[in-house]
Design a protein around this motif. Sequence first.
Motif, PDB file in Angstrom:
ATOM      1  N   LEU A  12     -13.482   0.710  -2.152  1.00  0.00           N
ATOM      2  CA  LEU A  12     -12.518   1.555  -1.221  1.00  0.00           C
ATOM      3  C   LEU A  12     -13.394   2.848  -0.966  1.00  0.00           C
ATOM      4  N   ASP A  29     -11.389   3.620  -7.272  1.00  0.00           N
ATOM      5  CA  ASP A  29     -12.024   2.115  -6.660  1.00  0.00           C
ATOM      6  C   ASP A  29     -13.270   2.477  -6.087  1.00  0.00           C
ATOM      7  N   ILE A  40       0.974  -1.278  -0.114  1.00  0.00           N
ATOM      8  CA  ILE A  40       0.030   0.092  -0.079  1.00  0.00           C
ATOM      9  C   ILE A  40       0.894   1.185   0.118  1.00  0.00           C
ATOM     10  N   MET A  42      -8.375  -2.848   4.707  1.00  0.00           N
ATOM     11  CA  MET A  42      -8.187  -3.108   3.426  1.00  0.00           C
ATOM     12  C   MET A  42      -7.821  -4.732   3.007  1.00  0.00           C
ATOM     13  N   LYS A  85      -4.567  -0.153  -7.866  1.00  0.00           N
ATOM     14  CA  LYS A  85      -5.755   0.364  -7.525  1.00  0.00           C
ATOM     15  C   LYS A  85      -5.542   1.703  -6.970  1.00  0.00           C
ATOM     16  N   SER A 142       0.477  -2.293  -4.889  1.00  0.00           N
ATOM     17  CA  SER A 142      -0.449  -2.662  -5.785  1.00  0.00           C
ATOM     18  C   SER A 142      -1.865  -1.892  -5.560  1.00  0.00           C
ATOM     19  N   THR A 143      -1.827  -1.021  -4.519  1.00  0.00           N
ATOM     20  CA  THR A 143      -2.916   0.042  -4.141  1.00  0.00           C
ATOM     21  C   THR A 143      -2.198   1.356  -3.654  1.00  0.00           C
TER      22      THR A 143
END
Length: 282
Positions: free
Chosen positions: A170, A167, A27, A282, A234, A109-110
């Motif tokens: 989220l 997203d 993250i 998350m 994301k 990845s986010t």
Amino acid sequence: MCEGPSFEHVQSIGELLLGKTKHRPTIGIICGSGLGGLADMVEDANVVLYSEIPSFPISTVPGHMGKLVFGTMKGKQVVLMRGRLHYYEGYPMWKTTIPVRVLKACGISTLILTNAAGGLNSDYSVGDIMIIKDHIDLPGISGECVLRGGNDERFGPRFLATVDTYDKELATLTKSIAGKLGLSDIMREGTYIMIGGPTFETVAESRLLRNFGADAVGMSTVPEAIVARHMGMKVFGLSLITDMCSLQYDVASATTHEQVLAAGRKRAKDLQELVSNLVQNM
């Protein structure tokens, strides 16, 4: 042809950074103006100065310290950018997003984006927090898109669809967390528009941006979101409304960067709690 980042160079920076920390974050969080205090919530932190990273752009704006902070937040592996890069600092648009590409090379990845923004929607107030549901890339649609120039397919596709940039899951999760924290009354959801800066908007410009359908305006975030999506990350964004744009001449007031930073500090604790709980869930 417009210059762009080298895939190999980005990967080499990512490898260098991972060699400086035991953490393997998934993250990433970019801290907006006055919101660098988010980094203070990182535990077991490893800090790397931008100036210590070869060929890495340097932040020049007050409130942007120029540090990468690796560590844990609410039990999750994270890395925070305490200081972003802006087009108005003189960097080419693509270079302002080199850090985002490097974060991907580090395993992110986010990506959570935060910013300080001016309110265009008259229903908003200073101190509100807006979930970004969409954006208007004003520099991009006028010829300065961050993806302009040569495209390396190892980063992402030549033509990128941006209709689903932010997203929705989220966003739903954040609304639920805000309710539990007692922040529902200050939460908004709207469209963010990016201008080049560094000038704040005239009354006529604020009216134009509002007529475009924007609820908040700022000088960042959109290129980062586009590049993150270009690489399959994301994306989620939050704008802290630190000032209200003047839409009428008889009540017009000048905005200063110091006011923006002060407003950020005033609401900082709430935003930190919101983001840290989002990370936890998350």
